[in-house]
Design a protein around this motif. Structure first.
Motif, PDB file in Angstrom:
ATOM      1  N   SER A  29      38.954  39.933  36.820  1.00 24.99           N
ATOM      2  CA  SER A  29      40.619  39.871  36.595  1.00 24.99           C
ATOM      3  C   SER A  29      41.098  41.321  37.111  1.00 24.99           C
ATOM      4  CB  SER A  29      40.946  39.645  35.125  1.00 24.99           C
ATOM      5  OG  SER A  29      42.215  39.761  35.135  1.00 24.99           O
ATOM      6  N   THR A  55      40.163  35.491  38.637  1.00 24.86           N
ATOM      7  CA  THR A  55      41.207  34.977  37.644  1.00 24.86           C
ATOM      8  C   THR A  55      42.176  35.862  37.067  1.00 24.86           C
ATOM      9  OG1 THR A  55      39.528  35.048  35.860  1.00 24.86           O
ATOM     10  CG2 THR A  55      39.512  32.938  37.066  1.00 24.86           C
ATOM     11  N   TYR A  56      43.126  36.136  37.623  1.00 22.99           N
ATOM     12  CA  TYR A  56      44.137  37.203  37.610  1.00 22.99           C
ATOM     13  C   TYR A  56      45.212  37.016  36.383  1.00 22.99           C
ATOM     14  CZ  TYR A  56      45.950  41.946  38.634  1.00 22.99           C
ATOM     15  OH  TYR A  56      46.492  43.196  38.755  1.00 22.99           O
ATOM     16  N   LYS A  61      42.629  31.674  34.064  1.00 25.29           N
ATOM     17  CA  LYS A  61      41.279  31.996  33.045  1.00 25.29           C
ATOM     18  C   LYS A  61      41.013  30.847  32.361  1.00 25.29           C
ATOM     19  CE  LYS A  61      41.973  36.805  32.371  1.00 25.29           C
ATOM     20  NZ  LYS A  61      42.723  37.321  33.304  1.00 25.29           N
ATOM     21  N   THR A 103      37.738  42.260  32.674  1.00 26.37           N
ATOM     22  CA  THR A 103      39.089  41.923  32.613  1.00 26.37           C
ATOM     23  C   THR A 103      39.638  43.311  32.044  1.00 26.37           C
ATOM     24  OG1 THR A 103      40.902  40.555  31.494  1.00 26.37           O
ATOM     25  CG2 THR A 103      38.825  40.903  30.314  1.00 26.37           C
TER      26      THR A 103
END
Length: 169
Positions: A29, A55-56, A61, A103
Motif C-alpha cells: 500500500s 493495493t493503495y 485491498k 500498509t
C-alpha cells in the motif's frame, strides 16, 4: 538505506527463497510498488518472485486481496490485522508460498494521534501458516519512511525464512 543496500538485501532474499525452492508474493500500500521494483531489479528474480499487488485504496485491498470490509471498519487500513489479511490474500491469489505485506502512513499528511505519520504495519506469511506481524514507527520524509518500510519488509522475509522470532513493537 540507499537503493544499492536495498538491492543487496533483495538479492539475499532471493538467494534464501531460491535455496528453499520458494516463491514470494508482495502486497503493498504505502510503498506503492517500491518493494516489487527493488525485487525485480535483481536479474533472475522471476525464479523466486511470483507477483506483486499494489493495493493503495481500501477497495483495492478488498477486491484484489479479499481483505474483509469488517476488518477495515474495525481496525482501519493501517493495522496488523489488515497487514495480515493482505499477506493472506497475496498467498491466496498467487502461486507463491511466502508473502509480505506493507500498509502505512508515509505522510506528509494523513496521520492521527493514534496512528501518526510514519506508522507502518507489516505481515509475513508462509503458506504452511507460519506468520508474523509487526507495527513500526518511522520518522523523516515521505521517501525515507517508504524506503525504511521496504527495508523492514525485505528483512522480515529473511527473518521468517530463518525462523527468527519477531521484534516487539
Amino acid at each position: 538505506m540507499d537503493d544499492l543496500m536495498l538491492k543487496d538485501l533483495a538479492g539475499q532474499v532471493g538467494v534464501a527463497l531460491a535455496g528453499q525452492g520458494l516463491m514470494l508474493a508482495s502486497a503493498e500500500s504505502c510503498t506503492g510498488g517500491w518493494l516489487g521494483q527493488i525485487i525485480t531489479s535483481i536479474a533472475g528474480s522471476s525464479a523466486w518472485y511470483e507477483r506483486g499487488f499494489i493495493t493503495y485504496t481500501d477497495i483495492s485491498k478488498r477486491e484484489m486481496l479479499g481483505v474483509s470490509g469488517k476488518t477495515l471498519e474495525q481496525n482501519g487500513a493501517i493495522s496488523r490485522e489488515i497487514a495480515y489479511e493482505m499477506a493472506e490474500g497475496a498467498i491466496t491469489h498467487s502461486h507463491a508460498q511466502v508473502a509480505v505485506s506493507v500498509t502505512g502512513i508515509a505522510g506528509p499528511d494523513g496521520g492521527t494521534a493514534e496512528k501518526p505519520v510514519g506508522t507502518v504495519c507489516f505481515a509475513w506469511l508462509m503458506k504452511d501458516g507460519l506468520a508474523r506481524t509487526e507495527m513500526r514507527y518511522f520518522s523523516g520524509s515521505r521517501e525515507s519512511i517508504r524506503r525504511e518500510a521496504v527495508a523492514v519488509a525485505l528483512q522480515g522475509v529473511m527473518d521468517l525464512l530463518q525462523g527468527i522470532p519477531p521484534m516487539t513493537a
